[in-house]
Design an enzyme around this catalytic site. Structure first.
Site, PDB file in Angstrom:
ATOM      1  CG  ASP A   1     -32.512 -12.630 -89.734  1.00  0.00           C
ATOM      2  OD1 ASP A   1     -32.218 -11.438 -89.504  1.00  0.00           O
ATOM      3  OD2 ASP A   1     -31.773 -13.386 -90.385  1.00  0.00           O
TER       4      ASP A   1
ATOM      5  CG  ASP B   1     -34.038   5.344 -90.630  1.00  0.00           C
ATOM      6  OD1 ASP B   1     -34.224   5.861 -91.745  1.00  0.00           O
ATOM      7  OD2 ASP B   1     -33.547   4.208 -90.493  1.00  0.00           O
TER       8      ASP B   1
END
Length: 493
Positions: free
Chosen positions: A125, A252
């Site tokens: 979301d 990352d």
């Protein structure tokens, strides 16, 4: 005619080209409310304090308006997550508003975290619950006061909306500041696609932005690799030296600039144990406290592999150069760590004796289940018993340390330094006040369910002076009781 912006943006990363990012506006939120603004940081960045106190600032920090000069983007990257390769990641819930140049000429990213979906959200979301925003604000600012290279927190706001994780939770947005958000995974994204031109463009950008001295080296890309390795070696040693556990050391989540980033399931260790894990999803202890140096080494090997086409046109020679550079990480990290341990014990210089003494102390701490922070701070108190009140009421060292203490005191005495000088050295390297996990969770709970941010504000205030202890602050230095212990922390994604 363009209106003048209260933040002067200069967006160099955007100019690299479309393959590095996607333009993306933040998603508008219903009813933003201010939680906190870091005014000293804002002043350093040249952001006007009067504007920050306005509703116009609130709307910008919530992502509801875009300031002149800002050109919001979501950056692309890949990465190894818990050792598994994911070729397509990217900013899934963060949007880079742009870059600002501080008063000393240093360049910084301004990023909204929790600002809505992006092209890289991967079914998420794009939002953040309030808890992770408060945790990152507290811990990143504490790391800064502890002298650890870190991203910073400029502001936090609530959104007036709910996000759904284990239940409905209030949403929030963090304004994060970083020297840059370029990751090992950013290089991996292009290297995995054999896009050497993009790797070179990215490396040239990093050289100009973070390592300009390397431009004069005979092999600038090798120098870049070597300097990134050195910065990470120092950073990880600092983590180990304060008992900090990151929790998600994916490629990352390792910044090329050498700053700590992504404070998800992180925590400062209470009881010392080298296998301590906090992340709720780290089921096998990959990112346990004692594994952090080895994981950093592993991550850097992937960075080196990404740079290999730039190191030398001959593949065998490039591999040799990369391997030689990577081999320096563990000795460098251990060297920084041993120097930190020596300083924590009141010794100016690390030596074989100090390393042995430190290792013995850590073993005793593990056996006796002693608190990491308070044990070192109590030793600092003992360096000069004539000094003011310390943490004796919070931690009594067991008799099993008596023999060790005598050998420690004998070694410290060989320096021929005044007790006050030794203690001052130890106090500079041994905080008494850290944002302990149970206090962070208490602040999050009060804010989430009672809309009471006073616990957050007080913990933020106390953590801003981690080396200054007085008995009135005992609550913030005291380890958790058994029922207060927080055994798992969560990312909030």
């Amino acid at each position: 005619m363009k209106s003048e912006s209260p933040i002067l943006f200069d967006n160099s990363y955007l100019r690299l080209g479309e393959e590095f990012s996607r333009r993306q506006l933040p998603t508008v939120v219903q009813d933003p409310q201010l939680i906190h603004i870091n005014y000293p940081l804002a002043n350093y960045l040249g952001i006007d304090s009067a504007w920050l106190a306005s509703d116009a600032s609130l709307q910008a920090l919530a992502g509801n308006t875009t300031l002149p000069g800002s050109d919001p983007i979501a950056t692309v990257y890949a990465g190894h997550q818990f050792g598994s390769w994911n070729p397509q990641l990217g900013d899934g819930r963060a949007i880079l508003l742009g870059e600002v140049v501080a008063s000393d000429g240093k360049r910084f990213d301004l990023q909204l975290k929790g600002s809505g979906q992006t092209p890289f959200s991967r079914m998420g979301d794009g939002r953040s619950p309030l808890g992770p925003v408060l945790r990152e604000y507290l811990v990143s600012e504490a790391m800064a006061t502890l002298g650890v290279a870190t991203t910073r927190s400029l502001a936090a706001v609530t959104t007036g909306e709910r996000v759904f994780r284990e239940g409905a939770l209030p949403g929030a947005i963090l304004t994060r500041v970083a020297s840059s958000h370029i990751r090992v995974g950013t290089f991996q994204f292009f290297a995995a696609r054999d896009n050497t031109e993009a790797v070179k463009k990215l490396a040239d950008h990093v050289l100009q932005r973070h390592y300009p001295e390397a431009l004069d080296a005979a092999n600038p890309y090798l120098s870049l690799l070597q300097q990134v390795i050195e910065r990470q070696a120092k950073l990880i040693a600092q983590w180990q030296g304060i008992g900090f556990i990151h929790g998600v050391m994916n490629t990352d989540n390792m910044l090329i600039c050498g700053e700590t980033v992504d404070y998800g399931p992180c925590a400062f260790m209470d009881t010392y144990h080298p296998e301590t894990v906090y992340s709720s999803i780290d089921h096998h202890g990959r990112y346990a406290y004692h594994n952090q140096p080895a994981i950093a080494h592993w991550n850097l090997a992937w960075f080196a592999q990404s740079l290999m086409p730039l190191l030398d046109t001959d593949e065998e020679r490039a591999l040799q150069l990369a391997q030689q550079a990577i081999k320096t990480f563990m000795p460098a990290c251990n060297g920084h760590y041993q120097q930190l341990l020596a300083n924590k014990l009141g010794l100016r210089e690390a030596s074989e004796q100090s390393a042995t003494l430190a290792a013995e102390l850590l073993q005793l701490m593990s056996t006796e289940k002693l608190d990491f922070t308070l044990t070192f701070r109590r030793l600092a108190d003992l360096a000069d018993p004539a000094a003011g009140p310390g943490v004796e009421a919070l931690l009594q060292l067991p008799a099993s340390l008596d023999s060790w203490r005598q050998r420690w005191q004998d070694l410290v005495a060989q320096q021929n330094l005044a007790a006050a000088e030794i203690q001052a050295l130890m106090y500079r390297h041994n905080p008494a006040l850290i944002p302990r996990n149970h206090l962070v969770e208490e602040a999050i709970f009060k804010a989430t369910y009672d809309q009471d941010f006073s616990y957050f504000e007080r913990l933020l205030e106390v953590s801003a002076k981690p080396f200054d202890y007085v008995p009135e602050l005992a609550k913030y230095a005291t380890p958790p009781t058994p029922e207060q212990v927080v055994r798992q922390t969560f990312c909030g994604t």
